[in-house]
Design an enzyme around this catalytic site. Structure first.
Site, PDB file in Angstrom:
ATOM      1  CE  LYS A 216       0.446  17.962   3.138  1.00 23.10           C
ATOM      2  NZ  LYS A 216       1.698  18.668   2.782  1.00 23.10           N
TER       3      LYS A 216
ATOM      4  NE  ARG B  30      -1.722  23.327   5.925  1.00 25.24           N
ATOM      5  CZ  ARG B  30      -1.785  22.709   4.742  1.00 25.24           C
ATOM      6  NH1 ARG B  30      -2.805  21.944   4.426  1.00 25.24           N
ATOM      7  NH2 ARG B  30      -0.816  22.856   3.871  1.00 25.24           N
TER       8      ARG B  30
ATOM      9  NE  ARG C 106       3.162  21.521  -5.226  1.00 28.11           N
ATOM     10  CZ  ARG C 106       2.853  21.380  -3.935  1.00 28.11           C
ATOM     11  NH1 ARG C 106       2.470  20.211  -3.465  1.00 28.11           N
ATOM     12  NH2 ARG C 106       2.921  22.408  -3.134  1.00 28.11           N
TER      13      ARG C 106
ATOM     14  NE  ARG D 259      -0.301  24.807  -4.271  1.00 33.61           N
ATOM     15  CZ  ARG D 259      -0.213  24.162  -3.119  1.00 33.61           C
ATOM     16  NH1 ARG D 259      -0.308  22.849  -3.101  1.00 33.61           N
ATOM     17  NH2 ARG D 259      -0.030  24.818  -2.003  1.00 33.61           N
TER      18      ARG D 259
ATOM     19  NE  ARG E 291       2.730  26.664   0.631  1.00 26.43           N
ATOM     20  CZ  ARG E 291       3.136  26.104  -0.501  1.00 26.43           C
ATOM     21  NH1 ARG E 291       3.799  26.815  -1.401  1.00 26.43           N
ATOM     22  NH2 ARG E 291       2.873  24.843  -0.748  1.00 26.43           N
TER      23      ARG E 291
HETATM   24  P1  ADP Z   1       2.339  17.832  -0.711  1.00 27.11           P
HETATM   25  O1  ADP Z   1       0.961  17.373  -1.083  1.00 27.11           O
HETATM   26  O2  ADP Z   1       2.808  17.284   0.597  1.00 27.11           O
HETATM   27  O3  ADP Z   1       2.492  19.327  -0.782  1.00 27.11           O
HETATM   28  P2  ADP Z   1       3.147  16.641  -3.286  1.00 27.11           P
HETATM   29  O4  ADP Z   1       2.671  15.245  -3.192  1.00 27.11           O
HETATM   30  O5  ADP Z   1       2.382  17.576  -4.133  1.00 27.11           O
HETATM   31  O6  ADP Z   1       3.358  17.251  -1.792  1.00 27.11           O
HETATM   32  O7  ADP Z   1       4.673  16.611  -3.761  1.00 27.11           O
HETATM   33  C1  ADP Z   1       5.409  17.806  -4.014  1.00 27.11           C
HETATM   34  C2  ADP Z   1       6.203  17.645  -5.303  1.00 27.11           C
HETATM   35  O8  ADP Z   1       7.278  16.710  -5.097  1.00 27.11           O
HETATM   36  C3  ADP Z   1       5.397  17.103  -6.460  1.00 27.11           C
HETATM   37  O9  ADP Z   1       5.853  17.734  -7.633  1.00 27.11           O
HETATM   38  C4  ADP Z   1       5.704  15.592  -6.482  1.00 27.11           C
HETATM   39  O10 ADP Z   1       5.658  15.078  -7.803  1.00 27.11           O
HETATM   40  C5  ADP Z   1       7.104  15.538  -5.903  1.00 27.11           C
HETATM   41  N1  ADP Z   1       7.328  14.409  -4.992  1.00 27.11           N
HETATM   42  C6  ADP Z   1       6.454  13.817  -4.149  1.00 27.11           C
HETATM   43  N2  ADP Z   1       7.048  12.819  -3.432  1.00 27.11           N
HETATM   44  C7  ADP Z   1       8.344  12.799  -3.817  1.00 27.11           C
HETATM   45  C8  ADP Z   1       9.488  11.997  -3.442  1.00 27.11           C
HETATM   46  N3  ADP Z   1       9.393  11.037  -2.508  1.00 27.11           N
HETATM   47  N4  ADP Z   1      10.665  12.256  -4.066  1.00 27.11           N
HETATM   48  C9  ADP Z   1      10.766  13.243  -4.995  1.00 27.11           C
HETATM   49  N5  ADP Z   1       9.728  14.018  -5.385  1.00 27.11           N
HETATM   50  C10 ADP Z   1       8.536  13.812  -4.813  1.00 27.11           C
HETATM   51  P1  ADP Z   2       0.673  21.807   0.469  1.00 26.53           P
HETATM   52  O1  ADP Z   2       0.265  20.711  -0.480  1.00 26.53           O
HETATM   53  O2  ADP Z   2       1.791  22.607  -0.075  1.00 26.53           O
HETATM   54  O3  ADP Z   2       0.914  21.285   1.852  1.00 26.53           O
HETATM   55  P2  ADP Z   2      -2.104  22.620   0.481  1.00 26.53           P
HETATM   56  O4  ADP Z   2      -2.512  22.508  -0.934  1.00 26.53           O
HETATM   57  O5  ADP Z   2      -2.487  21.535   1.396  1.00 26.53           O
HETATM   58  O6  ADP Z   2      -0.520  22.851   0.550  1.00 26.53           O
HETATM   59  O7  ADP Z   2      -2.643  23.981   1.094  1.00 26.53           O
HETATM   60  C1  ADP Z   2      -2.506  25.208   0.411  1.00 26.53           C
HETATM   61  C2  ADP Z   2      -3.025  26.347   1.286  1.00 26.53           C
HETATM   62  O8  ADP Z   2      -4.410  26.130   1.593  1.00 26.53           O
HETATM   63  C3  ADP Z   2      -2.359  26.510   2.651  1.00 26.53           C
HETATM   64  O9  ADP Z   2      -1.178  27.277   2.575  1.00 26.53           O
HETATM   65  C4  ADP Z   2      -3.470  27.228   3.437  1.00 26.53           C
HETATM   66  O10 ADP Z   2      -3.567  28.592   3.086  1.00 26.53           O
HETATM   67  C5  ADP Z   2      -4.719  26.552   2.911  1.00 26.53           C
HETATM   68  N1  ADP Z   2      -5.112  25.366   3.703  1.00 26.53           N
HETATM   69  C6  ADP Z   2      -5.195  24.081   3.269  1.00 26.53           C
HETATM   70  N2  ADP Z   2      -5.587  23.261   4.250  1.00 26.53           N
HETATM   71  C7  ADP Z   2      -5.758  24.031   5.354  1.00 26.53           C
HETATM   72  C8  ADP Z   2      -6.136  23.767   6.701  1.00 26.53           C
HETATM   73  N3  ADP Z   2      -6.438  22.520   7.117  1.00 26.53           N
HETATM   74  N4  ADP Z   2      -6.170  24.813   7.566  1.00 26.53           N
HETATM   75  C9  ADP Z   2      -5.885  26.063   7.166  1.00 26.53           C
HETATM   76  N5  ADP Z   2      -5.522  26.388   5.923  1.00 26.53           N
HETATM   77  C10 ADP Z   2      -5.457  25.392   5.002  1.00 26.53           C
END
Ligand code: ADP
Ligand code: ADP
Ligand code: ZN
Length: 217
Positions: free
Chosen positions: A13, A88, A127, A161, A172
């Site tokens: 995302k 979420r 990551r 993180r 999660r």
């Molecule tokens: P999210 O915001 O959904 O948690 P991220 O965009 O931070 O996910 O991506 C998670 C990790 O995977 C990051 O280290 C990113 O560089 C990597 N990543 C994102 N998209 C891809 C993909 N399509 N293929 C491989 N690695 C990816």
């Molecule tokens: P990821 O990129 O791995 O999907 P985020 O960075 O979006 O994770 O979120 C990290 C943490 O922040 C979540 O595990 C939760 O504790 C909190 N969080 C983020 N967005 C929300 C939301 N919309 N509602 C509730 N908790 C949230």
């Protein structure tokens, strides 16, 4: 352009949202990043959410809804926004709807990143992100062009993180399955939900998202 990117932790995302904000000149509302900024600032919100986030659970709806409400009316969101990490839960999705209709704004698209859960651990374990500008990288899949130097800002300070570990990932993912997937039928019913293959290479995922968005533009 107003859109939501939906997917479990590590789905990509943030990576895609960042690219789209540059492309469409819209703001990226990454709720996880916003919460981490509060924790770093050691303010009142930060102290309320620190332990919840570290545990892998979700932060209470009211707090998240307020946070989004305060942001979407700001000038940098005038051309639209990408929600990355919100909504979420079903109450968050309903609150967003109400907020947008009060402001006479419409949601253009909800894009779901379809991924295999088994492969997400490798994503989050590799990551890391730039401590200065927040750009996100991956040890294997998306390293910086020059080792140790951020592509976007030249910074050399990177962060990992605390919740990006197998134990917290389990919690999660469970939160995603139980609390977030129920919002999918809600958007399906509104006929604005599209699915892209989040397991494809980053550039290919980008292409698929661009195809979805070009259809609605
Ligand atoms: P999210 O915001 O959904 O948690 P991220 O965009 O931070 O996910 O991506 C998670 C990790 O995977 C990051 O280290 C990113 O560089 C990597 N990543 C994102 N998209 C891809 C993909 N399509 N293929 C491989 N690695 C990816
Ligand atoms: P990821 O990129 O791995 O999907 P985020 O960075 O979006 O994770 O979120 C990290 C943490 O922040 C979540 O595990 C939760 O504790 C909190 N969080 C983020 N967005 C929300 C939301 N919309 N509602 C509730 N908790 C949230
Ligand atoms: Zn940077």
């Amino acid at each position: 352009m107003r859109l939501i990117l939906l997917g479990p932790p590590g789905a990509g995302k943030g990576t895609q949202a960042r690219r789209l904000t540059h492309m469409y000149n819209i703001c990226q509302l990454a709720t996880g990043d916003m919460l981490r900024a509060h924790i770093a600032a050691e303010d009142e919100i930060g102290s309320r959410v620190k332990e919840i986030m570290a545990s892998g659970q979700l932060v209470p709806d009211e707090l998240m809804i307020e946070m989004i409400r305060n942001r979407i009316t700001q000038p940098d969101c005038a051309k639209g926004f990408i929600l990355d990490g919100f909504p979420r839960t079903v109450p968050q999705a309903q609150a967003l709807d109400k907020m947008l209709s009060d402001l006479n704004l419409k949601l253009d698209s909800v894009i779901k990143l379809q991924v295999r859960e088994e492969d997400l651990l490798r994503r989050i374990e590799g990551r890391y992100s730039c401590g200065d500008c927040g750009a996100s990288y991956h040890k294997e899949f998306q390293p910086t062009k020059v080792p140790g130097v951020c592509d976007e800002c030249g910074g050399d300070h990177f962060v990992v993180r605390p919740d990006d570990n197998p134990e917290k990932m389990k919690i999660r993912l469970q939160a995603f399955r139980e609390q977030t997937t129920p919002i999918l039928p809600y958007y399906e019913g509104k006929r604005i939900l599209s699915t892209v293959d989040g397991m494809a290479e980053i550039g290919e995922v980008s292409n698929q998202i661009d195809d979805v968005l070009s259809e609605i533009a």
